[in-house]
Design a protein around this motif. Structure first.
Motif, PDB file in Angstrom:
ATOM      1  N   GLN A  49       0.825  -1.214   0.000  1.00 32.33           N
ATOM      2  CA  GLN A  49       0.000   0.000   0.000  1.00 32.33           C
ATOM      3  C   GLN A  49       0.859   1.265   0.000  1.00 32.33           C
ATOM      4  OE1 GLN A  49      -2.728   0.394   3.298  1.00 32.33           O
ATOM      5  NE2 GLN A  49      -4.185   1.575   2.063  1.00 32.33           N
ATOM      6  N   THR A  53       0.473   4.072  -3.086  1.00 27.55           N
ATOM      7  CA  THR A  53      -0.001   5.425  -2.784  1.00 27.55           C
ATOM      8  C   THR A  53       1.121   6.464  -2.833  1.00 27.55           C
ATOM      9  OG1 THR A  53       0.327   5.019  -0.419  1.00 27.55           O
ATOM     10  CG2 THR A  53      -1.873   4.600  -1.292  1.00 27.55           C
ATOM     11  N   GLN A 592      -4.732   7.479   2.640  1.00 28.04           N
ATOM     12  CA  GLN A 592      -5.062   6.046   2.721  1.00 28.04           C
ATOM     13  C   GLN A 592      -4.224   5.333   3.770  1.00 28.04           C
ATOM     14  OE1 GLN A 592      -5.489   3.778  -0.952  1.00 28.04           O
ATOM     15  NE2 GLN A 592      -5.498   5.719  -2.073  1.00 28.04           N
ATOM     16  N   GLN A 595      -5.551   6.247   7.141  1.00 27.94           N
ATOM     17  CA  GLN A 595      -6.788   5.500   7.372  1.00 27.94           C
ATOM     18  C   GLN A 595      -6.463   4.066   7.802  1.00 27.94           C
ATOM     19  OE1 GLN A 595      -9.172   5.038   3.865  1.00 27.94           O
ATOM     20  NE2 GLN A 595     -10.935   4.275   5.027  1.00 27.94           N
TER      21      GLN A 595
END
Lengths: 681, 464
Positions: A49, A53, A592, A595
């Motif tokens: 991730q 990102t 993101q 989060q």
């Protein structure tokens, strides 16, 4: 505008801005990220991730775009003039060592090299070190002792996939560098970790020692290998020295004694050793969990001894490796930003190395300063009598990442001058007198050396925002004002100089060019000439020691620098979560990732939680002799009953950690200290 | 300061290295009665079992002494302590002055006064071990007298060499000091399965050419008899010098005898009424004594005893007060004799005060540490005996998994997001990966994602 010069062109081939895996990625015209399939680290097209990102780093609006002087935006010339003037004044009054430089393992080779040169040539200071001291220094020291050379993994990462068994001591690759796991689907995995991490969950066998006892565990395993006659005697005789002394030193580490110290059952140790001895291809890898201790070097030596006894290093398909962490953790430790080193992984107190560098730099050898303070010693000395009064900080955020961080912040506060180069307002930049806004990963070109020792090229994909310059420009600009004109600003020209500087050294890059890297998707050092193919597996024929043999180093276990007691009855260990990188200065600004992992936490076992009256979601206060920190309780039986875990990506965890240093590597004891845990009322 | 150490075994050699670590300059002389370098007594059972060679149990490299400026006299027994002039005198007349003296004379094997006992070999030293090993090569049948820790290790070692072995033990069950009756019986059954015949409640009255004569007249045949009848502290030197001796040389919390310049550690010392026969206490004493000898402060407050049997295919750990009954303590037990498993916890005031673990157990490390540290125990005792028992099973079937469950750790993708993406039209793993990035990190969730997609398709009757 970011992205303005790519609107019409093909995707740019580059690498991820984060960890040492340096996954290949492409940046498209709209800044979209996609994995490359020509880079072995993530050839299957994997990214985690953080990688997916990464494009948001370029656009998230928190960029610094003007130099800040005492918090106010100013012109570049004003800021450069001011810094040069202050540095000159401080030097004039207190001598050259009153100015210190602190670098980072995320800087490109070109920047790391220029930084070391800037310190030695433009500032004539011995006071330079970098945050890599907090990462791989223990493994580097132990590898150098055993093999005569430290190249994190002295084999291509893809070799791991063909192994029968891989033992990983103190590493959580499933969270820190997820695509690494794709190379581990074939072998049986043995994981040593006080927590049942995401990586440990993938293991065939998980050994869960008391924090701070990995060294004893390694000794116990080698004792068993000897007692059960699993030593590869022919290999030991042909390729090593010093086994006899180590064998004798192990008589006092019988497995039942080790069991009592580590809490790891004897039968599990035996299972691990037998599994490795029974197969042809096995690897032992160490990570920060084993290395970030005041005895980290000896711990790695003990694991290397085990690997040597089993005949692994320098054998095709087997070996020992350190899983380097920071993006350029490998290259960053080779080219002169370390207090005791010169480019090419040369020793700063070696007359031949000094003579070579003097020639490259065009200065008398005696003008090159000697070794300076190591990272924590340097931070600890800031603003003290006899210590540095000015600090130039590049690619590091020690207010978050150094041990005993409140003390470090206090030392930084005592400086006459703090200058940082950053692309976002990190916690340390916020304390600076002057902040230079610099380019980041996709806005510049430069080489990175990944965890395999493969030199890779990051290509510039987008133009930097207006007002932003490269760290190389900052160094050249300051050097010029200090009367030094020999600083290149073009990465490729710096790299050419680095090639000459590294020539003949252990980490010899002289045969590597940007063109070759592009054509060959990376070149392994040492690569001593343009026609040389590079060296994927440097130890197959011989080790880099004077007699070509690997050296067994006798070591003894000792307790952590700080043991638990009635006041501080619980062990604290620190580490990472998947969504964040290092001090979080970059990843905590990406929606993101925030989060996915919004806040710091304290992980504790349900039994400990019950004893302390803590339930999930409570705010808990964790205190050590150095400070206290509050975070949300996360209850999990994946951790030992006697240990709590905190991630260090946020301010807080390192207020607690112990700056006790390894005598050889000067690594602080990040991975174990004694704390008290209470529910915050 | 001149330090003289009498005894170069486990305790004495440890003390010498502990002192040297703390003080590189103190003048140290160590006398060892055995002619060889110090060795690790703990590992002798490996030598007897044939799994370690004698040279593999040496504790100290010969070069160590010179490199660390320690004078070591091997095969040199100290015969007399002259406290007036502060000298030790060796059997061959050498006089060595001391400022500080440490007695680490250890203990001797107990040899029962029965007729023919000279035909048997005690199991105590490396020399004994080599004699037993040599004899075992020619022997057809062996008897071990004594069913304590050492006797069991010897019997197991000899049986492992393929020799039929009978173990004779006076008490009603094996290791009666460390084990309760049932544990002793289960241990006996385990050993029987490994070729050791166990005879408890029997007493040897004599040793003859063809075996051991029992008190009831029965002859247990053997051409090799090994004695493991316990040990006795070696205290003659101290007693002759007028130091206070009870079972061992009496010492205080600084390991000091009633002569302030003389210390005693290890198996020859008696602290607070206890003479310890294990290595761990001896090494703890060595560390405390080394602190005191080098001018530091430390106190020895006794040791917690953990006995760990070292015999192939026999896993046994016993610690603390294992025999307390239910009337005095909380006792938790699990017994499965058919598998050779016996586990017992003895708990008082919420703390572990004793335990027996027989048979392979993942709990042994944790329990040993809980016992050592005396920390509070969790309420769930079963989880202590059976690690992993308390972990809730992971709901990994797509049906049971809640929507909030994270399926892909690397990209933070939940089951709910996969469902939403399926509902939006993604019908296979690749489509889900493109939409959510699930499976694109470490790749280990691929099966789980496939499972969820398959289950959704099945639920909704969509053909795949």
């Amino acid at each position: 505008m970011p992205g303005s010069d790519v609107a019409t062109k093909a995707p740019t081939k580059t690498h991820c801005p984060y960890c040492a895996l340096q996954c290949g990625m492409e940046i498209g015209p709209g800044l979209e990220i996609s994995p490359r399939t020509d880079i072995p680290a993530n050839a299957s097209g994997a990214l985690c991730q953080k990688g997916w990102t990464a494009g948001e780093l370029l656009t998230n609006g928190e960029r610094l775009t003007a130099p800040l002087l005492h918090g106010e935006p100013v012109e570049w010339d004003v800021a450069l003039d001011y810094v040069a003037y202050r540095l000159s004044a401080i030097r004039a009054e207190h001598g050259p060592d009153a100015v210190a430089v602190f670098g980072g393992g995320g800087l490109t080779n070109e920047k790391a090299y220029s930084l070391g040169k800037f310190a030695r040539v433009a500032l004539a200071t011995s006071q330079i070190d970098y945050n890599g001291r907090f990462c791989m220094s223990s493994a580097a020291a132990a590898s150098t002792k055993a093999f005569g050379m430290d190249r994190g993994m002295p084999f291509p990462i893809t070799d791991l996939g063909d192994a029968d068994v891989v033992l990983l001591a103190g590493g959580n690759v499933a969270e820190t560098m997820p695509p690494f796991v794709r190379h581990l689907t074939g072998p049986r995995m043995i994981v040593i970790d006080p927590r049942r991490t995401q990586t440990a969950k993938l293991a065939w066998l998980h050994l869960q020692p008391t924090p701070g006892t990995d060294l004893a565990l390694a000794l116990g395993m080698l004792h068993l290998a000897i007692a059960d006659e699993l030593v590869d005697e022919a290999y030991v005789a042909a390729r090593t020295t010093g086994f006899e002394e180590v064998r004798i030193s192990l008589a006092s580490w019988w497995p039942e004694r080790v069991e009592r110290i580590t809490g790891v059952p004897v039968h599990q140790m035996r299972q691990a050793v037998r599994a490795m001895a029974a197969v042809d291809k096995a690897y032992i890898l160490t990570g920060r969990g084993a290395e970030q201790h005041a005895k980290g070097t000896d711990t790695v030596s003990a694991f290397i001894n085990l690997a040597l006894a089993l005949g692994l290093p320098g054998t095709y398909g087997s070996g020992y490796g350190c899983v380097t962490g920071q993006g350029n953790g490998q290259g960053g430790r080779e080219h002169g930003q370390k207090a005791d080193q010169l480019p090419g992984y040369r020793k700063i107190d070696d007359p031949a190395a000094r003579a070579h560098m003097a020639k490259v730099w065009g200065i008398p050898a005696e003008d090159i300063p000697g070794p300076g303070r190591s990272a924590y010693e340097l931070l600890d000395a800031l603003g003290t009598p006899g210590g540095p009064r000015a600090l130039l900080l590049f690619g590091s955020n020690p207010v978050i990442s150094a041990p005993a961080s409140e003390h470090v912040a206090e030392r930084i506060g005592a400086l006459d001058l703090l200058v940082t180069c950053d692309f976002v307002m990190s916690e340390t930049a916020a304390l600076a007198d002057v902040v230079f806004p610099v380019t980041q990963w996709a806005e510049e070109s430069g080489t990175m050396t990944n965890l395999e020792g493969r030199v890779l090229l990051r290509n510039r994909a987008v133009a930097p925002p207006e007002g932003v310059r490269s760290d190389l420009d900052v160094l050249a600009g300051l050097a010029e004002r200090l009367g030094e004109h020999r600083f290149e600003t073009e990465p490729v020209k710096v790299f050419d100089e680095l090639r000459r500087a590294s020539q003949g050294g252990l980490a010899d890059y002289s045969g590597i060019t940007y063109e070759r890297i592009t054509e060959e998707t990376g070149v392994f050092w040492p690569c001593p000439s343009p026609g040389h193919p590079g060296t994927p597996r440097p130890f197959l024929d011989s080790f880099a020691t004077p007699d070509g043999r690997a050296v067994f180093v006798p070591v003894q276990h000792r307790p952590p620098a700080e043991e638990t007691d009635a006041d501080y009855p619980v062990h604290l260990s620190t580490g990472r979560v998947l969504a964040h990188y290092q001090s979080g200065a970059q990843t905590r600004r990406i929606a993101q990732l925030v989060q996915a992992a919004p806040e710091p936490f304290v992980e504790l076992h349900p039994d400990l939680a019950e004893q302390l009256g803590i339930t999930a979601g409570d705010i808990v206060r964790v205190s050590s002799r150095r400070g206290e920190s509050k975070a949300v309780a996360r209850i999990s039986d994946a951790i030992r009953r006697d240990t709590v875990f905190m991630p260090f990506h946020w301010e807080g965890a390192n207020r607690l950690t112990n700056p006790a240093l390894d005598p050889t590597s000067k690594m602080p004891e990040f991975k174990v200290c004694a704390v008290r845990v209470e529910r915050d009322s | 300061m001149r330090l003289v150490v009498v005894g170069n075994g486990m305790a004495g050699s440890r003390l010498v290295s502990e002192v040297r670590t703390r003080d590189p300059h103190m003048k140290i002389t160590v006398f060892g009665a055995e002619t060889c370098r110090p060795y690790n007594r703990i590992l002798l059972s490996n030598v007897l079992a044939g799994s370690s060679r004698p040279e593999q149990v040496r504790l100290v490299d010969p070069a160590w002494y010179e490199a660390h400026h320690v004078r070591a006299a091997f095969g040199s027994a100290v015969a007399h302590i002259d406290r007036e002039t502060r000298h030790v005198v060796t059997a061959d007349g050498r006089r060595e002055p001391y400022d500080l003296l440490v007695l680490a004379t250890g203990s001797d094997a107990v040899v029962p006064p029965i007729p023919g006992v000279e035909r048997a070999i005690p199991f105590r030293t490396l020399d004994d071990c080599e004699r037993i090993s040599g004899a075992a090569e020619r022997a057809r049948r062996a008897v071990v007298v004594g069913g304590g820790l050492l006797g069991i290790e010897a019997a197991r070692g000899l049986a492992g060499r393929g020799l039929p072995v009978t173990l004779l033990h006076l008490a009603g069950h094996l290791m009666e000091r460390q084990l309760d009756v049932e544990a002793g019986e289960v241990l006996g059954e385990t050993l029987a399965g490994l070729g050791v015949e166990i005879r408890t409640g029997v007493s040897a009255s004599g040793i003859e050419d063809d075996g051991v004569r029992l008190a009831d007249g029965e002859l247990v045949e053997a051409d090799l008899v090994v004695l493991a009848c316990g040990v006795r502290p070696v205290t003659g030197l101290a007693a002759e010098a007028g130091l206070e001796v009870r079972r061992g040389v009496v010492v205080d919390d600084e390991l000091r005898t009633d002569d302030p310049s003389i210390f005693a550690i290890g198996e020859c010392a008696e602290h607070d009424g206890t003479v310890y026969g294990l290595v761990a206490p001896a090494w703890e004493q060595a560390a405390v004594a080394a602190d005191i000898l080098t001018g530091g402060k430390a106190l020895y407050r006794g040791s917690r005893l953990v006995t760990r049997l070292k015999a192939k295919s026999v896993e046994l750990a016993a610690m603390g007060e294992t025999q307390l009954g239910e009337e005095h303590a909380e006792v938790v037990r699990f017994s499965h004799r058919a598998r050779g498993t016996y586990r017992k916890l003895v708990i008082r005031d919420g703390r572990l005060v004793g335990a027996i673990l027989l048979g392979e157990s993942d709990a042994v490390g944790t329990l040993t540490q809980l016992f050592d540290r005396g920390g509070p125990l969790p309420g769930d005792r079963a989880g202590l005996l059976f690690p992993g028992l308390s972990s809730a099973p992971v709901a990994d079937s797509p049906t049971l998994m809640p929507d909030a469950a994270k399926v892909c750790q690397c990209n933070n993708v939940t089951k709910g997001q996969i469902r939403a993406c399926w509902e939006a039209g993604a019908r296979d793993v690749n489509a889900v990966a493109t939409a959510t990035r699930a499976t694109t990190g470490c790749g280990t969730c691929r099966d789980a994602v496939e499972g969820i997609v398959g289950w959704l398709c099945e639920q909704e009757g969509v053909a795949v």
